[in-house]
Enzyme design. Structure first.
Site, PDB file in Angstrom:
ATOM      1  N   ASN A 140     138.681-104.940 -18.408  1.00  0.00           N
ATOM      2  CA  ASN A 140     137.637-105.561 -19.228  1.00  0.00           C
ATOM      3  C   ASN A 140     137.924-105.218 -20.696  1.00  0.00           C
ATOM      4  O   ASN A 140     137.654-104.100 -21.128  1.00  0.00           O
ATOM      5  CB  ASN A 140     136.267-105.024 -18.773  1.00  0.00           C
ATOM      6  CG  ASN A 140     135.133-105.584 -19.609  1.00  0.00           C
ATOM      7  OD1 ASN A 140     135.330-106.468 -20.453  1.00  0.00           O
ATOM      8  ND2 ASN A 140     133.933-105.071 -19.371  1.00  0.00           N
ATOM      9  N   LYS A 161     136.465-106.276 -23.233  1.00  0.00           N
ATOM     10  CA  LYS A 161     135.232-106.279 -24.041  1.00  0.00           C
ATOM     11  C   LYS A 161     135.475-107.028 -25.354  1.00  0.00           C
ATOM     12  O   LYS A 161     136.209-108.018 -25.356  1.00  0.00           O
ATOM     13  CB  LYS A 161     134.729-104.842 -24.242  1.00  0.00           C
ATOM     14  CG  LYS A 161     134.577-104.098 -22.901  1.00  0.00           C
ATOM     15  CD  LYS A 161     133.829-102.802 -22.982  1.00  0.00           C
ATOM     16  CE  LYS A 161     133.714-102.185 -21.594  1.00  0.00           C
ATOM     17  NZ  LYS A 161     132.973-100.935 -21.568  1.00  0.00           N
ATOM     18  N   HIS A 189     127.161-106.976 -16.492  1.00  0.00           N
ATOM     19  CA  HIS A 189     127.776-105.752 -17.024  1.00  0.00           C
ATOM     20  C   HIS A 189     126.710-104.924 -17.742  1.00  0.00           C
ATOM     21  O   HIS A 189     125.783-105.469 -18.332  1.00  0.00           O
ATOM     22  CB  HIS A 189     128.921-106.112 -17.981  1.00  0.00           C
ATOM     23  CG  HIS A 189     129.707-104.898 -18.368  1.00  0.00           C
ATOM     24  ND1 HIS A 189     129.313-104.072 -19.388  1.00  0.00           N
ATOM     25  CD2 HIS A 189     130.818-104.338 -17.826  1.00  0.00           C
ATOM     26  CE1 HIS A 189     130.174-103.054 -19.471  1.00  0.00           C
ATOM     27  NE2 HIS A 189     131.088-103.192 -18.528  1.00  0.00           N
ATOM     28  N   GLU A 211     126.626-103.514 -20.482  1.00  0.00           N
ATOM     29  CA  GLU A 211     126.395-103.836 -21.901  1.00  0.00           C
ATOM     30  C   GLU A 211     125.575-105.112 -22.038  1.00  0.00           C
ATOM     31  O   GLU A 211     124.825-105.275 -23.005  1.00  0.00           O
ATOM     32  CB  GLU A 211     127.747-103.918 -22.628  1.00  0.00           C
ATOM     33  CG  GLU A 211     128.321-102.521 -22.841  1.00  0.00           C
ATOM     34  CD  GLU A 211     129.809-102.382 -22.597  1.00  0.00           C
ATOM     35  OE1 GLU A 211     130.531-103.397 -22.689  1.00  0.00           O
ATOM     36  OE2 GLU A 211     130.259-101.253 -22.305  1.00  0.00           O
ATOM     37  N   GLU A 251     129.153 -99.019 -11.877  1.00  0.00           N
ATOM     38  CA  GLU A 251     129.506 -98.454 -13.182  1.00  0.00           C
ATOM     39  C   GLU A 251     128.307 -97.681 -13.721  1.00  0.00           C
ATOM     40  O   GLU A 251     127.421 -98.266 -14.370  1.00  0.00           O
ATOM     41  CB  GLU A 251     129.853 -99.569 -14.174  1.00  0.00           C
ATOM     42  CG  GLU A 251     131.020-100.432 -13.778  1.00  0.00           C
ATOM     43  CD  GLU A 251     131.640-101.129 -14.992  1.00  0.00           C
ATOM     44  OE1 GLU A 251     132.778-100.813 -15.320  1.00  0.00           O
ATOM     45  OE2 GLU A 251     130.963-101.961 -15.616  1.00  0.00           O
ATOM     46  N   GLY A 300     132.594 -95.519 -21.355  1.00  0.00           N
ATOM     47  CA  GLY A 300     133.036 -95.278 -22.724  1.00  0.00           C
ATOM     48  C   GLY A 300     132.700 -93.899 -23.251  1.00  0.00           C
ATOM     49  O   GLY A 300     132.785 -93.628 -24.440  1.00  0.00           O
ATOM     50  N   SER A 354     135.033 -94.730 -17.590  1.00  0.00           N
ATOM     51  CA  SER A 354     136.022 -93.742 -18.043  1.00  0.00           C
ATOM     52  C   SER A 354     137.127 -93.483 -17.020  1.00  0.00           C
ATOM     53  O   SER A 354     137.567 -92.343 -16.838  1.00  0.00           O
ATOM     54  CB  SER A 354     135.339 -92.427 -18.452  1.00  0.00           C
ATOM     55  OG  SER A 354     134.452 -92.664 -19.535  1.00  0.00           O
TER      56      SER A 354
HETATM   57  P1  13P Z   1     135.348 -97.534 -19.948  1.00  0.00           P
HETATM   58  O1  13P Z   1     136.518 -97.540 -18.995  1.00  0.00           O
HETATM   59  O2  13P Z   1     135.753 -97.672 -21.377  1.00  0.00           O
HETATM   60  O3  13P Z   1     134.433 -96.381 -19.695  1.00  0.00           O
HETATM   61  O4  13P Z   1     134.508 -98.874 -19.631  1.00  0.00           O
HETATM   62  C1  13P Z   1     134.148 -99.139 -18.328  1.00  0.00           C
HETATM   63  C2  13P Z   1     133.591-100.509 -18.287  1.00  0.00           C
HETATM   64  O5  13P Z   1     132.537-100.777 -18.816  1.00  0.00           O
HETATM   65  C3  13P Z   1     134.372-101.546 -17.606  1.00  0.00           C
HETATM   66  O6  13P Z   1     133.653-102.710 -17.453  1.00  0.00           O
END
Ligand code: 13P
Length: 267
Positions: free
Chosen positions: A11, A13, A99, A101, A171, A177, A217
């Site tokens: 992803n 983003k 997701h 976010e 997640e 992150g 992560s």
């Molecule tokens: P990170 O791997 O940066 O923690 O992000 C995970 C994520 O949100 C994947 O969709």
């Protein structure tokens, strides 16, 4: 368990541009040739989907193309939105839905996520439904309740026949992150509970076939232990998917874990 093909998603983003995206996807497409038996999908930002698709086509790559979101409506006056048909027109094969976010930054609610999920699955596209608890919810011991609520609402009115195109990504919000990863045991426990819930909602057979992947992560050093857990079928990768060497290493870890699990089962 051995019948579930591992899935690793990158992803991206709101990262990459017209120059870094193509460089990244070329390196990933070459690198994942060594991760046999893993379904690998990249999720670039909308404006770059066509460029990335043509690179993958030119290379004859098996890397799949995904989108990070899509509108719940078919078409019409929805300024700023992107429809599933548009995504299909651009060669998209998988879509992320719900997701964290989108939920926590953009304020998407479970009911909207259900509409999006139905749109994607009814449109014959693979959907990756993302669920997970916040830190506050985990500290209160509510992770299973939160996951169950998000999954049950998202799956409302979705028949078992469509669930074969579904992947659930667990997640935990506090792990995204942040550099904090759920321990393999905590992640396994959450995945097992999700599988049991899907078994009760549909059937044990549907649950057994469902791929449940972990995100938050994931890095090359923690991926092997996570992927060796019986109910973890791959990962959804954010930060580490922007570094081709790290992402490829994670895809290889998924391939190795799948093969180790198969031999553990005595096949
Ligand atoms: P990170 O791997 O940066 O923690 O992000 C995970 C994520 O949100 C994947 O969709």
């Amino acid at each position: 368990m051995s019948t579930r093909k591992p899935f690793v998603g990158g992803n991206w983003k709101m990262n990459t541009n017209r120059s870094t995206g193509p460089d990244l996807v070329r390196a990933v497409a070459d690198g994942v040739l060594a991760a046999e038996g893993v379904e690998v999908c990249v999720f670039p930002p909308f404006p770059y989907l066509l460029t990335i698709r043509s690179i993958l086509r030119d290379r004859g790559s098996s890397l799949r193309l995904g989108a990070q979101d899509c509108c719940h409506q078919r078409d019409g006056a929805y300024t700023g939105e992107v429809s599933l048909d548009m995504l299909k027109d651009c060669g998209v094969q998988a879509v992320l839905v719900g997701h964290s976010e989108r939920r926590h930054v953009m304020g998407e609610k479970d009911e909207l996520i259900n509409k999006k999920l139905r749109r994607v699955l009814e449109g014959s596209i693979e959907a990756i439904l993302c669920v997970g608890e916040t830190l506050e919810e985990r500290e209160a011991g509510h992770q299973d309740i939160v996951n169950a609520r998000q999954i049950k609402t998202a799956l409302a009115e979705i028949p078992a026949s469509l669930v074969e195109r579904l992947i659930i990504a667990y997640e935990p919000v506090w792990a995204i992150g942040t550099g904090k990863t759920a321990t393999p045991q905590d992640a396994q426990e959450a995945h097992q509970h999700i599988r049991e819930l899907v078994g009760r909602t549909y059937s044990p057979d549907v649950a057994e076939k469902l791929r449940i992947i972990y995100g938050g992560s994931v890095k090359p050093d923690n991926a092997p232990d996570l992927f060796m857990q019986p109910d973890i079928d791959g990962g959804l990768i954010g930060g580490a998917s922007l570094k081709s060497a790290d992402f490829v290493a994670i895809c290889k870890a998924a391939a190795e874990a799948a093969s180790a699990k198969r031999s553990r089962e005595g096949e």
